[in-house]
Motif scaffolding. Structure first.
Motif, PDB file in Angstrom:
ATOM      1  N   ASN A   1      55.184  55.890  61.034  1.00  0.00           N
ATOM      2  CA  ASN A   1      55.104  56.919  61.549  1.00  0.00           C
ATOM      3  C   ASN A   1      53.387  57.394  60.914  1.00  0.00           C
ATOM      4  OD1 ASN A   1      54.570  56.538  58.939  1.00  0.00           O
ATOM      5  ND2 ASN A   1      55.129  58.692  58.007  1.00  0.00           N
ATOM      6  N   LYS A   2      52.645  55.690  61.510  1.00  0.00           N
ATOM      7  CA  LYS A   2      51.813  56.337  61.244  1.00  0.00           C
ATOM      8  C   LYS A   2      50.337  56.050  62.499  1.00  0.00           C
ATOM      9  CE  LYS A   2      51.379  56.809  56.614  1.00  0.00           C
ATOM     10  NZ  LYS A   2      50.705  58.553  55.633  1.00  0.00           N
ATOM     11  N   SER A   3      49.090  55.713  63.010  1.00  0.00           N
ATOM     12  CA  SER A   3      49.002  55.052  64.172  1.00  0.00           C
ATOM     13  C   SER A   3      48.704  54.605  64.396  1.00  0.00           C
ATOM     14  CB  SER A   3      47.303  56.333  64.068  1.00  0.00           C
ATOM     15  OG  SER A   3      46.350  54.902  63.673  1.00  0.00           O
ATOM     16  N   SER A   4      49.107  53.127  63.013  1.00  0.00           N
ATOM     17  CA  SER A   4      49.155  51.224  63.379  1.00  0.00           C
ATOM     18  C   SER A   4      49.981  51.233  62.610  1.00  0.00           C
ATOM     19  CB  SER A   4      47.967  51.032  64.081  1.00  0.00           C
ATOM     20  OG  SER A   4      46.992  50.968  62.601  1.00  0.00           O
ATOM     21  N   PRO A   5      49.608  49.549  62.395  1.00  0.00           N
ATOM     22  CA  PRO A   5      50.302  49.090  61.516  1.00  0.00           C
ATOM     23  C   PRO A   5      49.342  49.094  60.447  1.00  0.00           C
ATOM     24  CG  PRO A   5      51.134  47.614  62.770  1.00  0.00           C
ATOM     25  CD  PRO A   5      50.222  49.128  63.616  1.00  0.00           C
ATOM     26  N   MET A   6      48.305  49.018  60.385  1.00  0.00           N
ATOM     27  CA  MET A   6      46.958  48.337  60.180  1.00  0.00           C
ATOM     28  C   MET A   6      46.944  49.579  58.979  1.00  0.00           C
ATOM     29  SD  MET A   6      42.788  47.929  60.473  1.00  0.00           S
ATOM     30  CE  MET A   6      42.576  50.276  60.877  1.00  0.00           C
ATOM     31  N   VAL A   7      46.972  51.054  59.668  1.00  0.00           N
ATOM     32  CA  VAL A   7      47.006  52.595  59.086  1.00  0.00           C
ATOM     33  C   VAL A   7      47.930  52.694  57.619  1.00  0.00           C
ATOM     34  CG1 VAL A   7      47.005  54.843  58.780  1.00  0.00           C
ATOM     35  CG2 VAL A   7      45.533  53.083  60.501  1.00  0.00           C
ATOM     36  N   TYR A   8      49.355  52.123  58.218  1.00  0.00           N
ATOM     37  CA  TYR A   8      50.552  51.770  57.899  1.00  0.00           C
ATOM     38  C   TYR A   8      50.336  50.882  56.300  1.00  0.00           C
ATOM     39  CZ  TYR A   8      55.365  52.937  55.891  1.00  0.00           C
ATOM     40  OH  TYR A   8      56.257  52.831  55.119  1.00  0.00           O
ATOM     41  N   ALA A   9      49.842  50.479  56.042  1.00  0.00           N
ATOM     42  CA  ALA A   9      49.908  48.852  55.157  1.00  0.00           C
ATOM     43  C   ALA A   9      48.564  49.383  54.000  1.00  0.00           C
ATOM     44  CB  ALA A   9      49.348  47.110  55.793  1.00  0.00           C
ATOM     45  N   ASP A  10      47.196  49.825  55.031  1.00  0.00           N
ATOM     46  CA  ASP A  10      46.470  50.528  53.889  1.00  0.00           C
ATOM     47  C   ASP A  10      47.068  51.603  53.375  1.00  0.00           C
ATOM     48  OD1 ASP A  10      45.027  48.294  55.042  1.00  0.00           O
ATOM     49  OD2 ASP A  10      44.107  49.549  55.866  1.00  0.00           O
TER      50      ASP A  10
ATOM     51  N   GLY B   1      33.446  34.883  57.888  1.00  0.00           N
ATOM     52  CA  GLY B   1      33.772  36.468  57.400  1.00  0.00           C
ATOM     53  C   GLY B   1      34.870  36.407  57.230  1.00  0.00           C
ATOM     54  N   SER B   2      35.303  37.639  56.283  1.00  0.00           N
ATOM     55  CA  SER B   2      36.069  38.783  56.527  1.00  0.00           C
ATOM     56  C   SER B   2      35.534  40.109  56.600  1.00  0.00           C
ATOM     57  CB  SER B   2      36.647  39.089  54.934  1.00  0.00           C
ATOM     58  OG  SER B   2      37.098  37.849  54.548  1.00  0.00           O
ATOM     59  N   SER B   3      36.402  40.522  58.390  1.00  0.00           N
ATOM     60  CA  SER B   3      36.107  41.654  58.443  1.00  0.00           C
ATOM     61  C   SER B   3      36.743  42.760  57.996  1.00  0.00           C
ATOM     62  CB  SER B   3      36.868  41.579  59.868  1.00  0.00           C
ATOM     63  OG  SER B   3      36.493  40.344  61.082  1.00  0.00           O
ATOM     64  N   THR B   4      35.803  43.746  57.397  1.00  0.00           N
ATOM     65  CA  THR B   4      36.186  44.490  56.973  1.00  0.00           C
ATOM     66  C   THR B   4      36.567  45.736  57.740  1.00  0.00           C
ATOM     67  OG1 THR B   4      34.756  45.187  55.775  1.00  0.00           O
ATOM     68  CG2 THR B   4      36.142  43.632  54.748  1.00  0.00           C
ATOM     69  N   HIS B   5      37.345  47.291  56.771  1.00  0.00           N
ATOM     70  CA  HIS B   5      37.124  48.515  57.209  1.00  0.00           C
ATOM     71  C   HIS B   5      37.414  49.335  56.544  1.00  0.00           C
ATOM     72  CE1 HIS B   5      41.190  46.682  57.464  1.00  0.00           C
ATOM     73  NE2 HIS B   5      41.390  48.016  57.023  1.00  0.00           N
ATOM     74  N   SER B   6      37.393  50.788  56.177  1.00  0.00           N
ATOM     75  CA  SER B   6      37.811  51.528  55.336  1.00  0.00           C
ATOM     76  C   SER B   6      39.251  52.259  55.870  1.00  0.00           C
ATOM     77  CB  SER B   6      36.763  52.938  55.136  1.00  0.00           C
ATOM     78  OG  SER B   6      35.224  52.323  54.523  1.00  0.00           O
ATOM     79  N   GLY B   7      40.100  52.479  54.556  1.00  0.00           N
ATOM     80  CA  GLY B   7      41.102  53.674  55.268  1.00  0.00           C
ATOM     81  C   GLY B   7      41.412  55.240  54.886  1.00  0.00           C
ATOM     82  N   SER B   8      41.960  55.510  55.522  1.00  0.00           N
ATOM     83  CA  SER B   8      42.223  56.983  55.094  1.00  0.00           C
ATOM     84  C   SER B   8      41.861  57.393  53.491  1.00  0.00           C
ATOM     85  CB  SER B   8      43.406  57.938  55.553  1.00  0.00           C
ATOM     86  OG  SER B   8      44.290  57.419  54.609  1.00  0.00           O
TER      87      SER B   8
ATOM     88  N   GLY C   1      39.658  55.910  51.833  1.00  0.00           N
ATOM     89  CA  GLY C   1      37.879  55.994  51.318  1.00  0.00           C
ATOM     90  C   GLY C   1      38.287  54.424  51.167  1.00  0.00           C
ATOM     91  N   ALA C   2      38.946  53.342  50.967  1.00  0.00           N
ATOM     92  CA  ALA C   2      38.551  52.275  50.309  1.00  0.00           C
ATOM     93  C   ALA C   2      38.724  50.915  51.229  1.00  0.00           C
ATOM     94  CB  ALA C   2      40.360  51.936  49.478  1.00  0.00           C
ATOM     95  N   GLY C   3      38.451  50.572  50.927  1.00  0.00           N
ATOM     96  CA  GLY C   3      37.626  48.925  51.975  1.00  0.00           C
ATOM     97  C   GLY C   3      38.838  47.938  51.281  1.00  0.00           C
ATOM     98  N   HIS C   4      39.247  47.654  52.931  1.00  0.00           N
ATOM     99  CA  HIS C   4      40.414  46.530  53.610  1.00  0.00           C
ATOM    100  C   HIS C   4      39.788  45.752  54.205  1.00  0.00           C
ATOM    101  CE1 HIS C   4      43.253  48.963  51.224  1.00  0.00           C
ATOM    102  NE2 HIS C   4      43.077  49.863  51.455  1.00  0.00           N
ATOM    103  N   GLY C   5      40.397  44.453  53.674  1.00  0.00           N
ATOM    104  CA  GLY C   5      40.385  43.514  54.851  1.00  0.00           C
ATOM    105  C   GLY C   5      41.372  43.429  55.885  1.00  0.00           C
ATOM    106  N   GLY C   6      42.068  42.709  56.404  1.00  0.00           N
ATOM    107  CA  GLY C   6      43.013  42.739  57.327  1.00  0.00           C
ATOM    108  C   GLY C   6      43.556  42.125  58.609  1.00  0.00           C
ATOM    109  N   GLY C   7      44.449  41.654  59.306  1.00  0.00           N
ATOM    110  CA  GLY C   7      44.574  41.703  60.337  1.00  0.00           C
ATOM    111  C   GLY C   7      46.325  41.516  60.369  1.00  0.00           C
ATOM    112  N   GLY C   8      46.323  41.222  61.934  1.00  0.00           N
ATOM    113  CA  GLY C   8      47.808  40.966  62.280  1.00  0.00           C
ATOM    114  C   GLY C   8      48.357  40.172  63.631  1.00  0.00           C
ATOM    115  N   HIS C   9      49.021  39.994  64.183  1.00  0.00           N
ATOM    116  CA  HIS C   9      49.396  39.836  64.667  1.00  0.00           C
ATOM    117  C   HIS C   9      51.300  39.932  65.652  1.00  0.00           C
ATOM    118  CE1 HIS C   9      50.907  36.038  66.966  1.00  0.00           C
ATOM    119  NE2 HIS C   9      49.698  35.446  67.244  1.00  0.00           N
ATOM    120  N   GLY C  10      51.544  39.474  66.483  1.00  0.00           N
ATOM    121  CA  GLY C  10      52.212  40.407  67.453  1.00  0.00           C
ATOM    122  C   GLY C  10      54.100  39.606  67.248  1.00  0.00           C
ATOM    123  N   PHE C  11      54.383  39.892  67.501  1.00  0.00           N
ATOM    124  CA  PHE C  11      55.986  38.714  67.139  1.00  0.00           C
ATOM    125  C   PHE C  11      56.821  39.165  68.537  1.00  0.00           C
ATOM    126  CE2 PHE C  11      57.367  41.842  64.178  1.00  0.00           C
ATOM    127  CZ  PHE C  11      58.740  42.148  64.758  1.00  0.00           C
TER     128      PHE C  11
END
Length: 291
Positions: free
Chosen positions: A103-112, A272-279, A281-291
């Protein structure tokens, strides 16, 4: 009557005996605007309020949240034990989540969001990892928080997901998840990537190369100067010429052959680690892979 009571007691004992010690957490609590059920560090705002309300509120102790029902009961127990072992060994939280609807905009948003709006993480920086299997988007996603961001740089995240995504395609979800836990545990045992050390070493190599060039050039110049000095006083004009120091040769360039060298470019393991902020405001790293 007593016989019926005894039978009832035996049935209850039998049921209790067969109740698993731990099961995947699919029970959720209701969030409301009166009780968002978030940690005190989370600041509820108009921009993240909907993210909070649409994130399942779960018991953070369960660690395995198999909403997509991908694991058997025995597999859930096994995974819980492996997750607990990882947490105790590496002092970082580990959460496994499977979903069949996102129900989120992406797997990244759901996980964070799942990690931030439940009470996960160890220590003040909430160190930990969340592994998501999103069946709707057909993607696995790894979200990192706190010291896990440095522990699992982009290279390590990509390597871990590259090695397990095929299991998800083959519907071997338990095998893929257990291998994933093993891979990230091995990385944690190796310690933090030595990116800074490697960059420092490269800098030292460049500096040493420059210094070596200066030293060698100086030695050559001194040698040439000494070699061209006259060893006795000249009495005639001819003697101003040191014949032994003059050697005229005819030199020409001849193309003998050509040679092409190809070098394989390897992935930078110290990246290094690519980072972003979750909704939140906390910082996160991460990555995804389709299957």
């Amino acid at each position: 009557m007593k016989k019926i009571i005894k039978i009832g007691i035996l049935i209850i004992i039998g049921l209790v005996w067969n109740i698993p010690a731990v099961s995947a957490g699919t029970n959720t609590n209701i969030r409301t605007e009166q009780d968002y059920r978030v940690s005190s560090w989370v600041e509820v705002t108009e921009s993240n309020k909907n993210n909070i309300l649409t994130t399942p509120s779960v018991n953070e102790e369960e660690k395995i949240y198999d909403f997509a029902d991908l694991y058997t009961e025995s597999e859930e127990h096994d995974l819980y034990n492996k997750v607990t072992e990882y947490i105790n060994k590496h002092n970082m939280d580990l959460v496994i989540v499977t979903i069949d609807k996102n129900n989120k905009s992406s797997p990244m948003v759901y996980a964070d969001d799942f990690y931030d709006y439940n009470h996960f993480g160890i220590g003040k920086n909430r160190d930990g990892v969340l592994f998501l299997i999103d069946m709707e988007n057909r993607e696995i996603y790894m979200s990192t928080t706190g010291s896990a961001i440095k522990m699992y740089n982009d290279y390590r995240i990509n390597e871990a997901l590259d090695q397990v995504y095929q299991y998800m395609s083959d519907e071997a979800y338990f095998k893929g998840t257990t291998d994933y836990i093993k891979i990230i545990s091995n990385y944690a045992a190796e310690g933090f990537p030595s990116g800074n050390t490697e960059k420092l070493s490269i800098g030292m190599v460049v500096l040493w190369s420059i210094l070596s060039g200066i030293i060698i050039t100086g030695i050559i110049m001194v040698t040439l100067i000494r070699k061209n000095r006259l060893v006795r006083k000249a009495t005639t004009a001819e003697e101003y010429l040191d014949k032994e120091s003059v050697d005229i040769k005819s030199i020409s360039d001849v193309l003998i052959s050509t040679n092409t060298v190809r070098t394989k470019i390897e992935h930078d393991t110290s990246s290094g680690s690519s980072t972003h902020s979750g909704s939140s405001g906390a910082g996160h790293g991460g990555g995804g892979h389709g299957f």
